[in-house]
Scaffold this motif. Structure first.
Motif, PDB file in Angstrom:
ATOM      1  N   GLN A   1     -25.747 -22.969 -61.567  1.00  0.00           N
ATOM      2  CA  GLN A   1     -26.923 -23.705 -62.136  1.00  0.00           C
ATOM      3  C   GLN A   1     -28.565 -22.849 -63.160  1.00  0.00           C
ATOM      4  O   GLN A   1     -28.116 -23.514 -64.483  1.00  0.00           O
ATOM      5  CB  GLN A   1     -28.302 -24.258 -61.724  1.00  0.00           C
ATOM      6  CG  GLN A   1     -29.617 -24.967 -61.761  1.00  0.00           C
ATOM      7  CD  GLN A   1     -30.270 -25.754 -61.058  1.00  0.00           C
ATOM      8  OE1 GLN A   1     -29.960 -25.907 -59.605  1.00  0.00           O
ATOM      9  NE2 GLN A   1     -31.796 -25.265 -60.911  1.00  0.00           N
TER      10      GLN A   1
ATOM     11  N   SER B   1     -26.258 -22.531 -66.213  1.00  0.00           N
ATOM     12  CA  SER B   1     -25.458 -23.366 -67.701  1.00  0.00           C
ATOM     13  C   SER B   1     -26.895 -23.490 -67.481  1.00  0.00           C
ATOM     14  O   SER B   1     -27.095 -23.927 -69.496  1.00  0.00           O
ATOM     15  CB  SER B   1     -25.728 -24.813 -66.391  1.00  0.00           C
ATOM     16  OG  SER B   1     -24.497 -24.640 -65.416  1.00  0.00           O
ATOM     17  N   GLN B   2     -28.593 -23.380 -67.515  1.00  0.00           N
ATOM     18  CA  GLN B   2     -29.316 -23.571 -68.320  1.00  0.00           C
ATOM     19  C   GLN B   2     -29.889 -22.814 -69.053  1.00  0.00           C
ATOM     20  O   GLN B   2     -30.135 -23.043 -70.179  1.00  0.00           O
ATOM     21  CB  GLN B   2     -31.242 -23.796 -67.612  1.00  0.00           C
ATOM     22  CG  GLN B   2     -30.978 -25.198 -66.345  1.00  0.00           C
ATOM     23  CD  GLN B   2     -31.698 -24.983 -65.096  1.00  0.00           C
ATOM     24  OE1 GLN B   2     -31.561 -24.600 -63.737  1.00  0.00           O
ATOM     25  NE2 GLN B   2     -32.705 -25.810 -64.869  1.00  0.00           N
TER      26      GLN B   2
ATOM     27  N   GLN C   1     -23.882 -28.535 -69.439  1.00  0.00           N
ATOM     28  CA  GLN C   1     -24.211 -29.571 -68.290  1.00  0.00           C
ATOM     29  C   GLN C   1     -24.176 -28.674 -66.820  1.00  0.00           C
ATOM     30  O   GLN C   1     -22.880 -28.284 -67.169  1.00  0.00           O
ATOM     31  CB  GLN C   1     -23.487 -30.695 -68.273  1.00  0.00           C
ATOM     32  CG  GLN C   1     -23.888 -32.041 -67.460  1.00  0.00           C
ATOM     33  CD  GLN C   1     -23.134 -33.297 -67.049  1.00  0.00           C
ATOM     34  OE1 GLN C   1     -22.023 -33.168 -67.233  1.00  0.00           O
ATOM     35  NE2 GLN C   1     -23.837 -34.326 -67.317  1.00  0.00           N
ATOM     36  N   ALA C   2     -25.481 -28.517 -66.677  1.00  0.00           N
ATOM     37  CA  ALA C   2     -24.904 -28.846 -64.619  1.00  0.00           C
ATOM     38  C   ALA C   2     -25.043 -29.541 -64.085  1.00  0.00           C
ATOM     39  O   ALA C   2     -25.763 -30.475 -64.065  1.00  0.00           O
ATOM     40  CB  ALA C   2     -25.940 -27.816 -64.425  1.00  0.00           C
TER      41      ALA C   2
ATOM     42  N   THR D   1     -29.362 -31.823 -69.552  1.00  0.00           N
ATOM     43  CA  THR D   1     -29.030 -30.647 -69.267  1.00  0.00           C
ATOM     44  C   THR D   1     -28.671 -30.134 -68.041  1.00  0.00           C
ATOM     45  O   THR D   1     -27.361 -29.688 -67.593  1.00  0.00           O
ATOM     46  CB  THR D   1     -29.874 -29.401 -69.453  1.00  0.00           C
ATOM     47  OG1 THR D   1     -30.110 -29.582 -70.954  1.00  0.00           O
ATOM     48  CG2 THR D   1     -29.684 -27.804 -68.937  1.00  0.00           C
ATOM     49  N   VAL D   2     -29.271 -30.898 -66.590  1.00  0.00           N
ATOM     50  CA  VAL D   2     -28.903 -30.896 -65.546  1.00  0.00           C
ATOM     51  C   VAL D   2     -28.880 -32.072 -64.619  1.00  0.00           C
ATOM     52  O   VAL D   2     -29.735 -32.924 -65.035  1.00  0.00           O
ATOM     53  CB  VAL D   2     -29.756 -30.353 -64.609  1.00  0.00           C
ATOM     54  CG1 VAL D   2     -29.593 -29.994 -62.984  1.00  0.00           C
ATOM     55  CG2 VAL D   2     -30.197 -28.952 -64.613  1.00  0.00           C
TER      56      VAL D   2
ATOM     57  N   TRP E   1     -37.185 -34.016 -59.037  1.00  0.00           N
ATOM     58  CA  TRP E   1     -36.437 -32.438 -60.313  1.00  0.00           C
ATOM     59  C   TRP E   1     -37.910 -32.822 -61.365  1.00  0.00           C
ATOM     60  O   TRP E   1     -37.455 -31.268 -61.513  1.00  0.00           O
ATOM     61  CB  TRP E   1     -35.451 -32.959 -60.985  1.00  0.00           C
ATOM     62  CG  TRP E   1     -35.006 -32.497 -61.866  1.00  0.00           C
ATOM     63  CD1 TRP E   1     -34.440 -31.982 -62.829  1.00  0.00           C
ATOM     64  CD2 TRP E   1     -34.340 -30.603 -61.459  1.00  0.00           C
ATOM     65  NE1 TRP E   1     -34.234 -30.995 -63.469  1.00  0.00           N
ATOM     66  CE2 TRP E   1     -33.628 -30.877 -62.335  1.00  0.00           C
ATOM     67  CE3 TRP E   1     -33.802 -30.183 -60.224  1.00  0.00           C
ATOM     68  CZ2 TRP E   1     -33.591 -29.009 -63.107  1.00  0.00           C
ATOM     69  CZ3 TRP E   1     -33.475 -29.188 -60.480  1.00  0.00           C
ATOM     70  CH2 TRP E   1     -33.542 -27.962 -61.504  1.00  0.00           C
TER      71      TRP E   1
END
Length: 262
Positions: free
Chosen positions: A161, A164-165, A179-180, A223-224, A235
């Motif tokens: 995570q 990815s971010q 993208q995660a 993105t997530v 979130w």
């Protein structure tokens, strides 16, 4: 340099990876599917060629093996036809650190973090130069939950995570989408391989439903993506709290509460 139409998917012989292969084939993408099990890969490839009329190449590789990993890295660096990387290969591990051996820890980290990072790093420069492309990294909600008692597995997914971010911050300005995807419990063979009895796990998500949701997130350029989280405001609140915490970091001196010994 142009970005191609093909998708390279790791861990594609079963489960989430196979479902991604099916969905991208339906969308008309040619595929490079990667896994250890060549028999299953060949069977999947033949079916997708017949059903969707796309080109499917099989690339057998054990991503914990440095020489196999290097072959996939080279392919990602050099093949301009590949415009999407789905970093799906991974393993689960039951129990905490007291139950793990040095070898099992090393293999888990090699597959879940090292190979994923190296493959992303192999393709990112080409994507950035071309101003396009996408990297999809499969994490897990376990990476948000040390309370689950799967400390090493969860730590590898927390890494996915964060990576990815961070890559999104670096690469989005260059036109590269990262993208995660953070699934919750999903009905795949990963649990059986880890020695976990899925009959004791309630409400496992069907893999096709998971991937369909992840691809909606992909199309929306999230993105997530959290397919199992119904209230997305939770979130967003977590992310806001994290940013607020960072805004209070003042590194010149320690916080006042640490300036006096107890």
């Amino acid at each position: 340099m142009s970005i191609g139409h093909s998708v390279l998917i790791t861990g594609a012989s079963t489960g989430i990876g196979a479902a991604y292969a099916e969905r991208f084939a339906r969308r008309g993408h040619n595929l490079v599917i990667v896994a250890r099990d060549k028999v299953r890969l060949e069977s999947l490839a033949e079916r997708l060629r017949t059903e969707s009329g796309v080109e499917v190449e099989v690339l057998q590789a054990d991503l914990t093996n440095p020489s196999d990993l290097a072959v996939v890295e080279d392919r990602l660096r050099d093949d301009n036809r590949i415009g999407v990387l789905v970093n799906n290969a991974g393993a689960a591990q039951s129990g905490g650190i007291l139950q793990q051996s040095a070898n099992s820890i090393e293999r888990l980290i090699a597959l879940n973090t090292t190979s994923l990072t190296r493959l992303a790093a192999a393709v990112a420069p080409r994507f950035a130069e071309a101003g396009g492309g996408a990297i999809v990294n499969i994490g897990s909600v376990v990476g948000l939950a040390p309370e689950f008692g799967m400390s090493i597995y969860g730590a590898t997914k927390a890494f996915v995570q964060f990576l990815s971010q961070g890559l999104s911050v670096e690469l989005a300005p260059k036109g590269v989408y990262v993208q995660a995807v953070l699934p919750a419990g999903t009905l795949t063979e990963i649990w059986e391989r880890a020695g976990i009895d899925t009959s004791a796990m309630s409400d496992l998500m069907e893999v096709g439903e998971l991937v369909d949701a992840a691809l909606i997130g992909f199309d929306r350029r999230e993105t997530v993506t959290l397919p199992s989280v119904h209230d997305i405001e939770r979130w967003r609140a977590l992310e806001m709290a994290r940013l607020q915490l960072l805004s209070g970091v003042q590194q010149a001196h320690v916080a006042e509460r640490y300036q006096t010994a107890p």
